[in-house]
Design an enzyme around this catalytic site. Structure first.
Site, mmCIF file in Angstrom:
data_model
loop_
_atom_site.group_PDB
_atom_site.id
_atom_site.type_symbol
_atom_site.label_atom_id
_atom_site.label_comp_id
_atom_site.label_asym_id
_atom_site.label_seq_id
_atom_site.Cartn_x
_atom_site.Cartn_y
_atom_site.Cartn_z
ATOM 1 N N LYS A 20 0.837 -1.204 0.000
ATOM 2 C CA LYS A 20 0.000 0.000 0.000
ATOM 3 C C LYS A 20 0.877 1.261 0.000
ATOM 4 O O LYS A 20 2.097 1.169 0.227
ATOM 5 C CB LYS A 20 -0.931 -0.058 1.226
ATOM 6 C CG LYS A 20 -1.940 -1.227 1.155
ATOM 7 C CD LYS A 20 -2.796 -1.300 2.415
ATOM 8 C CE LYS A 20 -3.835 -2.410 2.343
ATOM 9 N NZ LYS A 20 -4.662 -2.478 3.571
ATOM 10 N N TYR A 60 -12.323 -2.773 -3.225
ATOM 11 C CA TYR A 60 -12.835 -2.850 -1.850
ATOM 12 C C TYR A 60 -14.358 -2.768 -1.786
ATOM 13 O O TYR A 60 -14.910 -2.354 -0.772
ATOM 14 C CB TYR A 60 -12.219 -1.728 -1.013
ATOM 15 C CG TYR A 60 -10.795 -2.017 -0.551
ATOM 16 C CD1 TYR A 60 -10.509 -3.150 0.224
ATOM 17 C CD2 TYR A 60 -9.746 -1.159 -0.857
ATOM 18 C CE1 TYR A 60 -9.203 -3.423 0.662
ATOM 19 C CE2 TYR A 60 -8.439 -1.422 -0.418
ATOM 20 C CZ TYR A 60 -8.183 -2.553 0.336
ATOM 21 O OH TYR A 60 -6.905 -2.806 0.776
ATOM 22 N N THR A 102 -5.361 -7.859 10.511
ATOM 23 C CA THR A 102 -5.689 -6.549 9.923
ATOM 24 C C THR A 102 -5.197 -5.395 10.803
ATOM 25 O O THR A 102 -4.638 -4.419 10.304
ATOM 26 C CB THR A 102 -7.224 -6.440 9.716
ATOM 27 O OG1 THR A 102 -7.651 -7.561 8.926
ATOM 28 C CG2 THR A 102 -7.604 -5.148 9.035
ATOM 29 N N ASN A 123 -1.733 -0.195 7.366
ATOM 30 C CA ASN A 123 -1.224 -1.556 7.607
ATOM 31 C C ASN A 123 -0.395 -2.142 6.457
ATOM 32 O O ASN A 123 -0.274 -3.352 6.304
ATOM 33 C CB ASN A 123 -2.358 -2.492 8.064
ATOM 34 C CG ASN A 123 -3.463 -2.632 7.038
ATOM 35 O OD1 ASN A 123 -3.374 -2.070 5.959
ATOM 36 N ND2 ASN A 123 -4.488 -3.390 7.382
ATOM 37 N N HIS A 126 -1.707 -5.521 1.379
ATOM 38 C CA HIS A 126 -2.974 -6.229 1.136
ATOM 39 C C HIS A 126 -2.690 -7.655 0.675
ATOM 40 O O HIS A 126 -1.714 -7.893 -0.035
ATOM 41 C CB HIS A 126 -3.781 -5.521 0.035
ATOM 42 C CG HIS A 126 -4.897 -6.370 -0.503
ATOM 43 N ND1 HIS A 126 -6.119 -6.462 0.129
ATOM 44 C CD2 HIS A 126 -4.967 -7.206 -1.575
ATOM 45 C CE1 HIS A 126 -6.898 -7.309 -0.548
ATOM 46 N NE2 HIS A 126 -6.214 -7.772 -1.594
ATOM 47 N N GLU A 137 -9.040 -10.287 -8.096
ATOM 48 C CA GLU A 137 -8.220 -9.096 -7.880
ATOM 49 C C GLU A 137 -7.063 -9.014 -8.879
ATOM 50 O O GLU A 137 -6.734 -7.923 -9.359
ATOM 51 C CB GLU A 137 -7.714 -9.092 -6.429
ATOM 52 C CG GLU A 137 -8.861 -8.852 -5.442
ATOM 53 C CD GLU A 137 -8.499 -9.105 -3.982
ATOM 54 O OE1 GLU A 137 -7.314 -9.391 -3.682
ATOM 55 O OE2 GLU A 137 -9.410 -9.021 -3.128
HETATM 56 P P1 GDP Z 1 -7.550 -7.207 5.434
HETATM 57 O O1 GDP Z 1 -8.132 -8.273 4.536
HETATM 58 O O2 GDP Z 1 -6.761 -7.761 6.580
HETATM 59 O O3 GDP Z 1 -6.761 -6.171 4.658
HETATM 60 O O4 GDP Z 1 -8.778 -6.437 6.136
HETATM 61 P P2 GDP Z 1 -10.256 -6.062 5.579
HETATM 62 O O5 GDP Z 1 -10.560 -6.767 4.289
HETATM 63 O O6 GDP Z 1 -11.203 -6.261 6.706
HETATM 64 O O7 GDP Z 1 -10.149 -4.501 5.320
HETATM 65 C C1 GDP Z 1 -9.473 -4.008 4.188
HETATM 66 C C2 GDP Z 1 -8.626 -2.827 4.588
HETATM 67 O O8 GDP Z 1 -9.480 -1.768 5.036
HETATM 68 C C3 GDP Z 1 -7.691 -3.055 5.772
HETATM 69 O O9 GDP Z 1 -6.490 -3.701 5.411
HETATM 70 C C4 GDP Z 1 -7.465 -1.649 6.245
HETATM 71 O O10 GDP Z 1 -6.523 -0.960 5.421
HETATM 72 C C5 GDP Z 1 -8.830 -1.023 6.043
HETATM 73 N N1 GDP Z 1 -9.629 -1.096 7.269
HETATM 74 C C6 GDP Z 1 -10.302 -2.152 7.774
HETATM 75 N N2 GDP Z 1 -10.912 -1.854 8.938
HETATM 76 C C7 GDP Z 1 -10.618 -0.552 9.174
HETATM 77 C C8 GDP Z 1 -10.930 0.362 10.227
HETATM 78 O O11 GDP Z 1 -11.629 0.031 11.179
HETATM 79 N N3 GDP Z 1 -10.432 1.628 10.126
HETATM 80 C C9 GDP Z 1 -9.668 2.030 9.062
HETATM 81 N N4 GDP Z 1 -9.198 3.291 9.020
HETATM 82 N N5 GDP Z 1 -9.336 1.199 8.063
HETATM 83 C C10 GDP Z 1 -9.799 -0.075 8.103
HETATM 84 MG MG MG Z 2 -9.633 -8.180 3.080
#
Ligand code: GDP
Ligand code: MG
Length: 160
Positions: A20, A60, A102, A123, A126, A137
């Site tokens: 990212k 997303y 995450t 973080n 991805h 993707e």
């Molecule tokens: P991942 O699969 O571990 O990347 O997590 P998710 O698919 O749940 O979410 C996608 C991305 O959205 C995450 O990697 C974060 O960059 C972002 N994200 C998820 N939850 C949050 C949150 O509560 N706050 C913020 N600011 N970003 C979030």
């Molecule tokens: Mg995810």
């Protein structure tokens, strides 16, 4: 004996991994690529890319209703990302383990997020969450001709 077709008979998966914008800005590209290389997976696609808003929203789309969605789209489009396609047996789940939880504060030490990040909103990387999403993707982020089929010389030393 070198039998590349043996590998094809196993459950070979594809996953989309992306450094990212924070990972790129912080100079973590090499470090992150290294972790997947060292594990033994095969890199099949790689590019530095400035992501348009529409693509970030499509990638997303499952998170569209979340309150953090606008912030997430802002984050992903805030600078260049490094797009990667990785291939291997069990690569989807394994890459998720290498990446870590995450929320980087909950990610185990030894994982990318556990070692290199502190906040969910920064973080650094991805990884696709299923083989189906891996294919989806890679199809979103790469054009035809950008994925390279090749046989690493190390393959018979990684897969018996
Ligand atoms: P991942 O699969 O571990 O990347 O997590 P998710 O698919 O749940 O979410 C996608 C991305 O959205 C995450 O990697 C974060 O960059 C972002 N994200 C998820 N939850 C949050 C949150 O509560 N706050 C913020 N600011 N970003 C979030
Ligand atoms: Mg995810």
């Amino acid at each position: 004996v070198f039998l590349p077709h043996l590998v094809a008979s196993l459950e070979v998966e594809q996953t989309y991994i992306m450094v990212k914008p924070d990972g790129v800005q912080r100079g973590l590209v090499g470090e992150i690529i290294s972790r997947f290389e060292k594990k033994g997976f095969k890199l099949t696609g790689l590019k530095l890319f400035r992501c348009p808003k529409e693509l970030a929203e499509e990638h997303y789309k499952e998170l569209q209703s979340k309150p953090f969605f606008p912030k997430l789209i802002n984050y992903i489009t805030s600078g260049p990302v490094v797009c990667m396609a990785w291939e291997g047996v069990g690569v989807v789940a394994s890459a998720r383990k290498l990446i870590g939880a995450t929320n980087p504060l909950q990610a185990e030490p030894g994982t990318i997020r556990g070692d290199l990040a502190v906040q969910t909103g920064r973080n650094v990387v991805h990884g696709s969450d299923s083989p189906e999403n891996g294919k989806r993707e890679i199809g979103l982020w790469f054009k035809e001709g950008e994925i390279c089929e090749w046989i690493p010389v190390q393959e018979p030393w990684v897969i018996e």
